[in-house]
Design a protein around this motif. Structure first.
Motif, PDB file in Angstrom:
ATOM      1  N   PRO A   1       0.822  -1.205   0.000  1.00 36.79           N
ATOM      2  CA  PRO A   1       0.000   0.000   0.000  1.00 36.79           C
ATOM      3  C   PRO A   1       0.856   1.256   0.000  1.00 36.79           C
ATOM      4  CG  PRO A   1       0.006  -0.987   2.178  1.00 36.79           C
ATOM      5  CD  PRO A   1       0.729  -1.943   1.276  1.00 36.79           C
ATOM      6  N   VAL A   2       0.350   2.286  -0.672  1.00 36.24           N
ATOM      7  CA  VAL A   2       1.042   3.571  -0.781  1.00 36.24           C
ATOM      8  C   VAL A   2       0.197   4.630  -0.078  1.00 36.24           C
ATOM      9  CG1 VAL A   2       1.948   5.323  -2.356  1.00 36.24           C
ATOM     10  CG2 VAL A   2       2.015   2.891  -3.007  1.00 36.24           C
ATOM     11  N   TYR A   3       0.821   5.322   0.857  1.00 34.89           N
ATOM     12  CA  TYR A   3       0.145   6.401   1.574  1.00 34.89           C
ATOM     13  C   TYR A   3       0.870   7.717   1.298  1.00 34.89           C
ATOM     14  CZ  TYR A   3      -2.567   3.060   4.381  1.00 34.89           C
ATOM     15  OH  TYR A   3      -3.443   2.085   4.789  1.00 34.89           O
ATOM     16  N   ARG A   4       0.133   8.802   1.321  1.00 33.14           N
ATOM     17  CA  ARG A   4       0.728  10.120   1.079  1.00 33.14           C
ATOM     18  C   ARG A   4       0.232  11.114   2.124  1.00 33.14           C
ATOM     19  NH1 ARG A   4      -2.433  13.912  -3.008  1.00 33.14           N
ATOM     20  NH2 ARG A   4      -4.576  13.181  -2.681  1.00 33.14           N
ATOM     21  N   VAL A   5       0.757  12.325   2.059  1.00 31.08           N
ATOM     22  CA  VAL A   5       0.283  13.436   2.885  1.00 31.08           C
ATOM     23  C   VAL A   5      -0.520  14.334   1.947  1.00 31.08           C
ATOM     24  CG1 VAL A   5       0.944  15.336   4.401  1.00 31.08           C
ATOM     25  CG2 VAL A   5       2.362  13.279   4.305  1.00 31.08           C
ATOM     26  N   PRO A   6      -1.837  14.203   1.921  1.00 29.28           N
ATOM     27  CA  PRO A   6      -2.621  14.905   0.901  1.00 29.28           C
ATOM     28  C   PRO A   6      -2.570  16.418   1.009  1.00 29.28           C
ATOM     29  CG  PRO A   6      -4.055  13.881   2.523  1.00 29.28           C
ATOM     30  CD  PRO A   6      -2.682  13.379   2.799  1.00 29.28           C
ATOM     31  N   GLU A   7      -2.407  16.913   2.224  1.00 27.41           N
ATOM     32  CA  GLU A   7      -2.203  18.349   2.387  1.00 27.41           C
ATOM     33  C   GLU A   7      -1.385  18.581   3.647  1.00 27.41           C
ATOM     34  OE1 GLU A   7      -5.328  20.824   4.297  1.00 27.41           O
ATOM     35  OE2 GLU A   7      -6.657  19.226   3.644  1.00 27.41           O
ATOM     36  N   TYR A   8      -0.544  19.587   3.601  1.00 30.28           N
ATOM     37  CA  TYR A   8       0.265  19.890   4.782  1.00 30.28           C
ATOM     38  C   TYR A   8       0.154  21.359   5.127  1.00 30.28           C
ATOM     39  CZ  TYR A   8       3.140  19.619   0.554  1.00 30.28           C
ATOM     40  OH  TYR A   8       3.583  19.657  -0.750  1.00 30.28           O
ATOM     41  N   SER A   9       0.194  22.217   4.131  1.00 29.06           N
ATOM     42  CA  SER A   9      -0.070  23.627   4.371  1.00 29.06           C
ATOM     43  C   SER A   9      -0.329  24.293   3.031  1.00 29.06           C
ATOM     44  CB  SER A   9       1.098  24.317   5.083  1.00 29.06           C
ATOM     45  OG  SER A   9       0.812  25.704   5.223  1.00 29.06           O
ATOM     46  N   PRO A  10      -1.584  24.314   2.608  1.00 30.67           N
ATOM     47  CA  PRO A  10      -1.889  25.013   1.351  1.00 30.67           C
ATOM     48  C   PRO A  10      -1.390  26.453   1.358  1.00 30.67           C
ATOM     49  CG  PRO A  10      -3.790  23.772   2.115  1.00 30.67           C
ATOM     50  CD  PRO A  10      -2.781  23.726   3.221  1.00 30.67           C
TER      51      PRO A  10
END
Length: 333
Positions: free
Chosen positions: A93-102
């Motif tokens: 499985p691949v996980y990401r950080v979809p948002e961190y600081s727009p």
């Protein structure tokens, strides 16, 4: 769980280590990029933690599976460097950080605009050398200018609001218009209208097959003469050779980029004592109306903290069998 942390920089350890105490997680930091030749560094690890320029293509994923890696944790939002089909095939499985600081990225786009326009970088260097002349430093008012926002995800929406605050006319383009922005009165237009009417065009779309080189000879020719182009998203959105031609013919007036298609092996490195073997990048940096920063738009304390917490939470969620929206799957899966 043991984590092999690739493309490590000193600031990573500063942010990640404080969260490790009593977490049950152990990190081995490696400065090398993840490529086929460095996969062996991950031997004995349950998870690899990768960044934007690590290679997670089919070959690398196959090798990771062969040494028993169970999860890929991206500490970034983009996943264009990952072969999702290969990861799915191998059950990783691949996980990401979809948002961190727009706001971090959107504010950097504004910084590029202001610096290019008012030539802050040139003025700074002049004054340090005792040159207080204003010659060739003239800029233009942002107030009243038309700003095109290509892509209205969270970063694009924040950027639009910031430019509205300068008194700009803001136009939006997205295949999937945002209802909240429409309710606020922001007009969505088709891509050709966005290109034709924008004095400043800022890119805020992910790099996908349909967006690769979305800025090319044809779209550049559709833009206003002397317009400004800003890219804080992914380098592959711009065909650099076509942008150079537009700069040479003075069709494109300004270019500000925080990302570059061939940035692997260059960005995030100190190459002051080396020859940079990239003629395209060298040519871009030779133009007086081009500003290049080294993929630093995300680089704020708030963003680094969110990247760290979300990345580690993704790993804990995986370890404890929890499914979250941060997992990335191939289209249609």
């Amino acid at each position: 769980m043991k984590i092999a942390f690739f493309s490590y920089k000193s600031y990573d350890k500063e942010w990640f280590d404080p969260y490790l105490e009593d977490s049950g997680l152990e990190i081995d930091y490696f400065r090398v990029r993840l490529v086929a030749e460095t996969v062996h560094y991950a031997k004995g690890s349950d998870v690899i933690c990768a960044f934007v320029n690590d290679d997670l293509g089919k070959e690398v994923i196959g090798k990771l599976a062969a040494i028993g890696v169970k999860m890929i944790a991206l500490r970034c939002a983009g996943f264009n460097n990952v072969d999702l089909e290969a990861a799915e095939t191998h059950g990783i499985p691949v996980y990401r950080v979809p948002e961190y600081s727009p706001h971090a990225v959107a504010e950097h786009a504004v910084a590029l605009i202001l610096t290019l326009n008012r030539k802050i970088h040139k003025a700074y260097n002049r004054v340090r050398d005792g040159n207080f002349s204003l010659s060739r430093l003239v800029g233009f008012n942002l107030y009243g200018k038309t700003v095109g926002v290509l892509g209205t995800g969270k970063i694009g929406r924040v950027f639009a609001e910031l430019m509205k605050g300068f008194g700009c006319r803001v136009l939006l383009y997205d295949k999937f218009p945002n209802a909240e922005m429409q309710e606020k009165g922001y007009p969505y237009v088709d891509l050709s209208t966005l290109l034709r009417e924008s004095d400043i065009l800022s890119l805020h779309v992910p790099l996908l097959p349909e967006t690769a080189h979305i800025i090319n000879r044809e779209t550049l020719n559709m833009m206003k003469d002397n317009a400004m182009l800003i890219n804080t998203s992914r380098g592959g959105l711009i065909n650099a050779e076509h942008a150079i031609q537009a700069l040479r013919t003075k069709k494109l007036g300004y270019l500000g980029i925080d990302v570059y298609e061939q940035e692997e092996g260059v960005f995030f490195q100190n190459l002051q004592e080396q020859i940079i073997d990239d003629d395209t990048l060298g040519l871009l940096m030779s133009f007086p109306n081009v500003l290049v920063t080294a993929h630093q738009a995300f680089f704020t304390r708030e963003a680094l903290d969110e990247i760290t917490r979300t990345t580690l939470q993704n790993i804990r969620d995986f370890a404890e069998g929890r499914s979250t929206g941060n997992r990335v799957r191939p289209p249609g899966r």
